[in-house]
Design an enzyme around this catalytic site. Sequence first.
Site, PDB file in Angstrom:
ATOM      1  CD1 TRP A 126     -66.999 -25.073  12.429  1.00 42.75           C
ATOM      2  CD2 TRP A 126     -67.677 -25.742  14.457  1.00 42.75           C
ATOM      3  NE1 TRP A 126     -66.704 -26.397  12.554  1.00 42.75           N
ATOM      4  CE2 TRP A 126     -67.111 -26.835  13.783  1.00 42.75           C
ATOM      5  CE3 TRP A 126     -68.167 -25.924  15.743  1.00 42.75           C
ATOM      6  CZ2 TRP A 126     -67.027 -28.095  14.355  1.00 42.75           C
ATOM      7  CZ3 TRP A 126     -68.073 -27.173  16.313  1.00 42.75           C
ATOM      8  CH2 TRP A 126     -67.514 -28.240  15.629  1.00 42.75           C
ATOM      9  CG  ASP A 207     -65.739 -24.000  19.912  1.00 44.12           C
ATOM     10  OD1 ASP A 207     -64.735 -24.715  20.111  1.00 44.12           O
ATOM     11  OD2 ASP A 207     -66.404 -24.054  18.843  1.00 44.12           O
ATOM     12  CB  ALA A 209     -61.242 -24.744  17.614  1.00 38.54           C
TER      13      ALA A 209
HETATM   14  C1  LIG Z   1     -64.923 -23.009  15.939  1.00 34.99           C
HETATM   15  C2  LIG Z   1     -64.647 -24.470  15.948  1.00 34.99           C
HETATM   16  N1  LIG Z   1     -64.954 -25.175  17.020  1.00 34.99           N
HETATM   17  C3  LIG Z   1     -64.725 -26.484  17.086  1.00 34.99           C
HETATM   18  C4  LIG Z   1     -64.165 -27.165  16.031  1.00 34.99           C
HETATM   19  C5  LIG Z   1     -64.004 -28.645  16.186  1.00 34.99           C
HETATM   20  O1  LIG Z   1     -62.840 -29.180  15.870  1.00 34.99           O
HETATM   21  P1  LIG Z   1     -62.537 -30.734  16.050  1.00 34.99           P
HETATM   22  O2  LIG Z   1     -63.789 -31.442  16.370  1.00 34.99           O
HETATM   23  O3  LIG Z   1     -61.969 -31.152  14.754  1.00 34.99           O
HETATM   24  O4  LIG Z   1     -61.553 -30.801  17.154  1.00 34.99           O
HETATM   25  C6  LIG Z   1     -63.839 -26.471  14.855  1.00 34.99           C
HETATM   26  C7  LIG Z   1     -63.306 -27.168  13.696  1.00 34.99           C
HETATM   27  O5  LIG Z   1     -63.201 -26.715  12.612  1.00 34.99           O
HETATM   28  C8  LIG Z   1     -64.076 -25.076  14.824  1.00 34.99           C
HETATM   29  O6  LIG Z   1     -63.770 -24.352  13.746  1.00 34.99           O
END
Ligand SMILES: Cc1ncc(COP(=O)(O)O)c(C=O)c1O
Length: 391
Positions: A126, A207, A209
């Site tokens: 990401w 992480d 998500a």
């Molecule tokens: C791998 C990953 N981590 C973290 C996020 C963060 O998401 P948010 O800040 O919208 O909660 C995303 C969003 O697309 C993601 O794909």
Amino acid sequence: MFESFSPPSVDALYRTAAAYAADPRPDKLDLGVGVYRDENGLSPVMRSVRIAEERLCAENETKAYLPLAGEPGFLAGMSALLFDGERPDNVAAVQSVGGTGGIRLALELAQHANPDVRVHLGVPSWPNHQGISDRLKIPVSVYDYLNDQKDAASFDNARNSLRNARQGDVLIVHGPCHNPTGLDLPSDEVVSLLREAASMGVIPLIDAAYYGLGNPLDEDLTAIRDIIEQLPECFVSMSGSKAFGLYRDRIGILFIKCRDGASAELARGNAEVLARVNYSAPAAHGAQVIGTILSDQALKEDWQTELALMRGRMTVLRETIKATADDHPALQIIWRTKGIFSLLPFGPEVTEALAEQHAIHMPPTGRVNLAGLSPDTAVRFVDAVKELVAR
Ligand SMILES: Cc1ncc(COP(=O)(O)O)c(C=O)c1O
């Protein structure tokens, strides 16, 4: 001051979104931005969220600031969800501005503890993992996330990357449903990798998500809990965006596992200071919504049912694609992946042709958000790929 700026480089995803918006064809498809969509192409407000919002609207009596660490009901609810009971004393919990804010806070905290911190990251990843590190001037050491055939996550590459890791570095790993590839390491390999990292004094940052979107929720939470239990120290960032559909409400949580309760207090206090200078106090809405859902058994069950339906839809889409793809090599990866994404083995020539000739919009990296499809449009997508990509 401002005329000296160079034009910003725009994330490819935003260019894809703009091309989709400008496309006048009524049957256009958006397979770009990473949000879950239902059969009708909408990212709906979940039923349990709607009910919680109505309740909050009727019952909220104040808009006074929240405590720095976050909305207490939210912190308690997410802790109970993850730990299936009490959060241990040696784990601190701090509300974050989405999952993104959790990653930012974790990296700032790691840098605060160790100014020479470096990040280790499997790529592709990401983009914000690299972007946030760059902004904080934290050097990033990358390795190939996938194997040479690009059909699985590579345990060996991840393990070898630890060779140049130092004590006090951070290793970022994705929780369930890797973005962008949709390919995860088996959980026993993740645990073994992270234990090895921990033995070198490297702090894992998990992480998470997309929990509940690729595997049953319990399975994902158990896997994360296992990791926390087996490591002396780690960060776990959980986003409220995907599993609760609260994308625009910017809600997430950062868990910080420490060696003992006193260190967890220190971690929380220092995280609060970093949060305070960034945005002063956390936002209430998404936190109260999640807190309300998780404290009410009926709402919680309804949320889990809807989440399971979302996951089921992704499974049906993959099965539909598999059934119509005639084992086309450019599509095979789709039924090996989980969650909303797959990374298809083609580049901008194909994605441009998909957009021009078939009104199918996806980023030039080949990452497809399968949630943008319905069973009917999935067949249309398969036919378009078959037409454009030689076997
Ligand atoms: C791998 C990953 N981590 C973290 C996020 C963060 O998401 P948010 O800040 O919208 O909660 C995303 C969003 O697309 C993601 O794909």
